[in-house]
Design an enzyme around this catalytic site. Structure first.
Site, PDB file in Angstrom:
ATOM      1  N   ASP A   1      22.156 -10.383 -30.291  1.00  0.00           N
ATOM      2  CA  ASP A   1      22.518 -10.322 -28.846  1.00  0.00           C
ATOM      3  C   ASP A   1      21.542 -10.873 -27.886  1.00  0.00           C
ATOM      4  OD1 ASP A   1      24.901  -8.947 -29.755  1.00  0.00           O
ATOM      5  OD2 ASP A   1      24.170  -6.988 -29.106  1.00  0.00           O
ATOM      6  N   VAL A   2      20.108 -10.827 -28.299  1.00  0.00           N
ATOM      7  CA  VAL A   2      19.241 -11.315 -27.342  1.00  0.00           C
ATOM      8  C   VAL A   2      19.002 -12.896 -27.526  1.00  0.00           C
ATOM      9  CG1 VAL A   2      17.933  -8.967 -27.435  1.00  0.00           C
ATOM     10  CG2 VAL A   2      17.183 -10.747 -29.026  1.00  0.00           C
TER      11      VAL A   2
END
Ligand code: NAP
Length: 458
Positions: free
Chosen positions: A385-386
């Site tokens: 996600d990051v």
């Protein structure tokens, strides 16, 4: 004031000073360990002071509680893995809040009818916050551990139901304030608050649980501060307030790092639908160990981007070995830290510090992002996600606006992960389909160890 009371207040003052200094030291990775020791010393001082209290008539139950609690705490610290730390913390909140609620209920059953308005108000607040935090934290722990469904549990009219439930809880609280002897209303408030804790947390997806826990931590702190007012205990008031507000600040910081508001986290039902990814045009290209090693060995600049997968694989020592080897060959190696990588704030800092990677090699998101375009290889280790470019490029993405590590701007990206697993948000990641990206499948630790060997022969 008797000599014993002077002693108690002096230990409480000392404990409070230790708590404040401990919190301050915990705000930087380099001093965080010292901060923990200071906080522990503060807690020891507070316990010693409390044990000197003249109202204690017998020590048997206290000693039994101390021994059992210490054994359980030590065993949890030894056996619970770092990756399960969020649910362990949620359990601690639940027990802390339960203790506050039980103390309040006991005080009410003994002195309730004769209590002054202020004390009764503090007691009501303590029991209400304590009860809802207990069940809320248990649900949070269950979601994180997988005992309770992780995706948001929603039904029609949920917000209205919760509003009515909350209003009824507050109404019973006000009734008790006006009629202190109304025990039925008091216990009704306890029951309603307990149910409200469950209803508050079930509609929130497990991806948002760390923020919820931090908020619940803040409620538990405020419940403890209210207990302090009921018992006229200064250290509880100070420690509870510190806990309450640091929890609140942490929640706000986490929301900011995800570009979400607290109301969106609490009422947004994030994770209920898995939205389509933006542009996933292209195919995922696999790379073999030797080719990846050659890219790294002959690069000028490499950035490692650790994420939750590094934590589950316990690959922190393996990445350090590879980093050292590359540096020995003249490669400039940096580590990029996203504020919400992993499952709790500072997760990556703690892991990399454990492997003795110097702080000077760790770079915050804002510092490192401008460096990706001039980086030869960005190695994404179990992060998803990051590094999801949809957050930046797809306004329809549920994580739109969340600041990311812009690895897709590097000349080449190698992603280490086990398979097609999605990130905590459950979203598809277009990074994996970009022409600059290649996938190196396998457990992060084993892949890093094999890469190190391959670089040695490159
Ligand atoms: P992530 O999005 O959860 O992705 C982790 C990836 O690691 C997965 O795609 C998984 O793919 C891979 N993986 C798992 N085990 C692995 C292993 N043994 N070896 C190699 N790869 C492995 O992680 P992230 O990028 O760190 O993002 C953190 C998420 O947590 C964000 O959504 C953030 O908002 C959320 N969050 C964090 C905090 C915090 O305080 N840190 C707070 C609130 C929310 P495979 O299954 O294919 O291997």
């Amino acid at each position: 004031m008797s000599t014993a009371n002077y002693f108690i207040e002096a230990t409480y003052l000392l404990a409070s000073v230790f708590f404040v200094l401990g919190l301050k030291a915990m705000s930087h990775p380099e001093t965080a360990r010292r901060g923990m020791f200071l906080a522990e010393a503060g807690m020891l001082a507070a316990i010693i002071g409390t044990l000197m209290h003249h109202e204690i008539v017998s020590y048997e139950w206290i000693i039994a509680g101390l021994v059992i609690g210490s054994i359980v705490g030590a065993l949890m610290a030894i056996w619970v893995p770092m990756t399960a730390m969020p649910q362990r913390t949620a359990l601690s909140h639940a027990f802390g809040a339960l203790a506050a609620a039980l103390v309040g209920i006991a005080e009410y059953s003994i002195h309730g009818e004769t209590m002054g308005g202020f004390t009764l108000g503090a007691l009501g607040l303590e029991v209400m916050l304590g009860s809802l935090t207990t069940t809320g934290s248990l649900i949070a722990a269950g979601k994180l551990q997988g005992f309770v469904r992780g995706t948001p549990i929603q039904f029609k009219g949920q917000h209205i139901f919760n509003l009515v439930l909350f209003s009824a809880t507050v109404a019973s609280f006000v009734y008790v304030l006006l009629h202190p002897a109304a025990a039925v209303a008091f216990y009704l408030m306890v029951g309603l608050a307990t149910l409200f804790g469950v209803m508050l947390v079930i509609p929130i997806g497990s991806a948002d649980m760390p923020v919820v826990m931090s908020l619940l931590n803040s409620y538990a702190g405020l419940a403890a501060a209210a207990t302090g007012f009921v018992l006229s205990n200064n250290v509880l008031i100070i420690a509870g307030t510190l806990d309450g507000f640091s929890g609140l600040i942490l929640s706000v910081l986490m929301c900011r790092a995800m570009n979400r508001s607290i109301t969106n986290v609490l009422f947004g039902g994030f994770g209920a639908v898995s939205a389509a990814a933006g542009d996933t045009g292209g195919i995922m290209r696999e790379i073999n160990m030797e080719d990846a090693a050659v890219q790294l060995a002959y690069a000028n600049r490499v950035i490692f981007v650790p994420g939750y997968g590094l934590a589950t694989a316990q690959a922190q020592h393996a990445v350090r070995e590879l980093g050292d080897l590359l540096e020995g060959r003249g490669v400039t190696v940096k580590y990029a830290i996203h504020p919400v990588a992993g499952r709790m704030p500072g997760h990556m800092n703690v892991l990399l510090a454990e492997a003795n990677i110097p702080y000077s090699s760790l770079y915050e998101m804002e510092q490192i992002n401008p460096e990706f375009p001039s980086t030869d290889v960005a190695v994404v280790i179990g992060a998803n996600d990051v590094v999801n470019p949809d957050a930046r490029d797809n306004p329809k993405s549920p994580i739109a606006g969340m600041p990311i590590l812009e690895v897709d701007r590097a000349k080449s990206v190698i992603v280490l992960k086990r398979g097609q697993g999605r990130g905590f948000s459950g979203l598809e990641n277009p990074l994996f389909y970009k022409p600059v990206t290649t996938m190196l499948y396998g457990d992060a630790k084993s892949s890093l160890m094999q890469l190190t060997q391959a670089v040695q022969h490159a």
